[in-house]
Write a protein that holds these residues in place. Structure first.
Motif: not given
Lengths: 521, 99
Positions: A84-86, B3, B39
């Motif tokens: 999830d830290f993407g 992002k 995130t």
């Protein structure tokens, strides 16, 4: 009973269940691995640890704080699994896939826009903008503009129009579009970055223009490119038209006009003789002409720009509006000029001249005599009779073949010859004065020869105002006249008993009767 | 794209005033933009290192000291640039929907 472990997390002391500790440390280890490629990994990790510490201290309110597996799992679900830290974790793979998909699916030029490049400008950044658009060296573009400017003068005008019509690349997104780079966040960031490095200038974001970005292309590629091709084609056509129109304006304003029959006198000069004297002169006329043409010129140029470079925007609309207003102004000026010229044809005036005829002549011979004109340039026009009429212009005078000859019977004993000079004017007096300025030659001799000059003339300063000459020969009944063949074009509705056409009368001998001329055999 | 949007959102939250990581993530969660907090951390650190953000430490009653982030001048310019780009993009997309 569970064994607890003391840990220091984010500067805080926690007692942890052994299994909770195991879960947490494997979680942190997984994060460490996942973030391996991330810049500032240690800082990120310590931030995360601090956050976990914060969460733990909220869960375990009591003292001493004991952290359980449930607490760890709660913190983990708040923070998320390593994946999830993407995409943050894989910056390299993402950017490469992005760039490859671009180069394959879309050509560079597609997303390119024409802007003025203020970062690389000498005057307005137009050349630099073109260089960016076409990916050529700005020096080349500048040389082309300079050459156009010096040899035709048009480069300067074109530059000014483009300067006004092309938006300046202000926002980073526009700067990128100008250079054909996609306006991704990454690129925008880079552009802002560069800006900071290069100049400490502040950007005027307040004026940031909205650009409707061309939406990402979908499947109908073929049709799209076909339409685009057509648009470009018409763009080129419009551009060429606009250039020609612009060149026409320049020739009209600065050039010598269009030469007629290789003559060295311009249409401008001819026009100058038609335009009224005083304030409504050539300068006024050309100003009006240029103003009238500016609207279509700017409209064509903008249309071309829009089709070729897909430019559109408020600036252009404003420019077009201004140009159209100028055009309307030009039309008003033209209307005023037309009204003024019309007014100078309002009244008619004439002056009658008598010519002495020799005595004792019974048979006359009427012939045209060519008028000697020193220098001058000839112009030919079709007048309303479909006859060609000629004008000759010398430095200060106008020569014109506007002469009509008539022959009539008279009850008097002696013949007489008179010519009437006629002209138009704003008032009767002005018309009469202008008619008085007409110079015309008729010569006779004792044998009965009458030589009529084939051209009248008047001062250029009098302008073209319907100057003409009516020549009438009054013959007593019984006298004869021979009409020379060269009078054919000058005879006008001469009444005769056989109803012959004027052209058929020339070259014959006629007898005057009280019904008009009768052919004499 | 995602992002970038998240980045813009974080910048917007910071545009309203300084905030710490959890506060930002709270705001994003309320707007249904962020599922997990994690995130955000790499993002904030990277933006800080790039010079868009600055931070100061502040003591917290309920845990370790917190990092309060704020926009730098550079970050403000980036935010404005991204904002107008975003507006244009949304307009473009919406124009397709409406027509």
């Amino acid at each position: 009973m569970k064994k607890t472990i003391d840990i220091n997390l984010g500067g805080m002391l926690f007692h942890m269940d052994e299994d909770a500790y195991a879960v947490l440390s494997s979680y942190l280890e997984a994060l460490r691995r996942h973030l391996a490629a991330t810049e500032g990994r240690e800082e990120v990790l310590s931030d995360i640890e601090a956050r976990i510490a914060e969460l733990f201290s909220q869960y375990a309110a009591g003292s001493p704080k004991v952290v359980t597996v449930l607490n760890v799992q709660a913190a983990m679900s708040t923070l998320g699994q390593p994946q999830d830290f993407g995409p943050e974790a894989e910056p390299a793979s993402e950017s490469s896939s992005e760039s490859s998909s671009e180069s394959s699916s879309e050509s560079k030029d597609r997303r390119r826009r024409l802007y003025r490049d203020a970062d690389d400008k000498v005057i307005g950044g137009v050349c630099a903008g073109f260089a960016n658009y076409f990916s050529i060296d700005v020096v080349v573009v500048r040389i082309v503009f300079l050459v156009l400017g010096f040899f035709t003068g048009f480069g300067f005008i074109l530059y000014l129009i483009l300067w006004a019509a092309t938006p300046k690349a202000v926002t980073p997104a526009e700067r990128l579009a100008m250079k054909g780079k996609p306006a991704t966040f990454e690129n925008i960031r880079q552009t802002v970055e560069e800006e900071f490095r290069n100049v400490e200038s502040k950007i005027n974001n307040a004026e940031s223009r909205r650009k409707v970005r061309n939406a990402s292309k979908s499947v109908g590629d073929f049709i799209a490119s076909l339409v685009q091709g057509l648009a470009r084609f018409f763009g080129m056509v419009f551009l060429v038209f606009a250039l020609l129109l612009g060149a026409g304006i320049l020739i009209a304003v600065f050039g010598n006009g269009i030469l007629q029959e290789d003559a060295q006198v311009s249409v401008i000069e001819l026009l100058g003789i038609f335009l009224p004297a005083g304030g409504f002169g050539k300068a006024y006329f050309w100003t009006a002409t240029v103003l009238v043409l500016i609207g279509p010129l700017v409209a064509l140029l903008l249309l071309a720009l829009r089709l070729l470079f897909r430019q559109q925007g408020l600036v252009q609309r404003g420019l077009l509006g201004a140009a159209l207003i100028l055009s309307v102004g030009g039309i008003v000026m033209m209307a005023l000029l037309g009204a003024r010229i019309g007014s100078e044809f309002r009244e008619e005036g004439s002056v009658v001249h008598s010519v002495l005829l020799p005595e004792q002549v019974q048979t006359w011979n009427l012939a045209m005599e060519s008028t000697a004109v020193m220098g001058g340039v000839e112009f030919n026009f079709n007048d309303d009779d479909l006859d060609e009429s000629s004008w000759i212009l010398t430095d200060d005078r106008v020569y014109y073949e506007g002469i009509e000859i008539d022959l009539r019977p008279t009850v008097r004993v002696k013949p007489s010859l008179e010519w009437t000079a006629e002209a138009q004017g704003g008032s009767r007096r002005a018309a009469r004065e202008r008619a008085g300025g007409i110079d015309f030659q008729v010569r006779t001799d004792s044998t009965g020869q009458i030589f009529v000059g084939d051209l009248l003339n008047y001062a250029k300063a009098d302008r073209f105002r319907g100057q003409r000459v009516q020549l009438t020969l009054y013959l007593p009944v019984g006298q004869r006249v021979h009409l020379d063949p060269n009078t054919s074009a000058y005879l006008k509705d001469v009444s005769n008993t056989s109803d012959a056409w004027d052209e058929d009368m020339a070259g014959r001998m006629w007898l005057m009767t009280d019904q008009g001329l009768a052919e004499f055999k | 794209m995602r992002k970038g949007v998240l980045e813009l959102c974080a910048l917007r939250v910071l545009g309203r005033g300084e905030a710490y990581a959890s506060g930002i993530s709270e705001a994003l969660k309320q707007a249904d933009l962020l599922v997990v907090e994690g995130t955000l951390y790499p993002l904030l650190t990277r933006m800080k290192n790039a010079g868009w953000l600055d931070y100061r430490w502040e003591e917290s009653k309920s845990g370790p000291p917190r990092k309060y982030y704020q926009l730098t001048e550079k970050g403000r310019i980036l935010l404005e640039a991204l904002n107008s780009e975003w507006t244009a993009f949304v307009d473009a997309v919406n124009s397709l929907k409406n027509s």
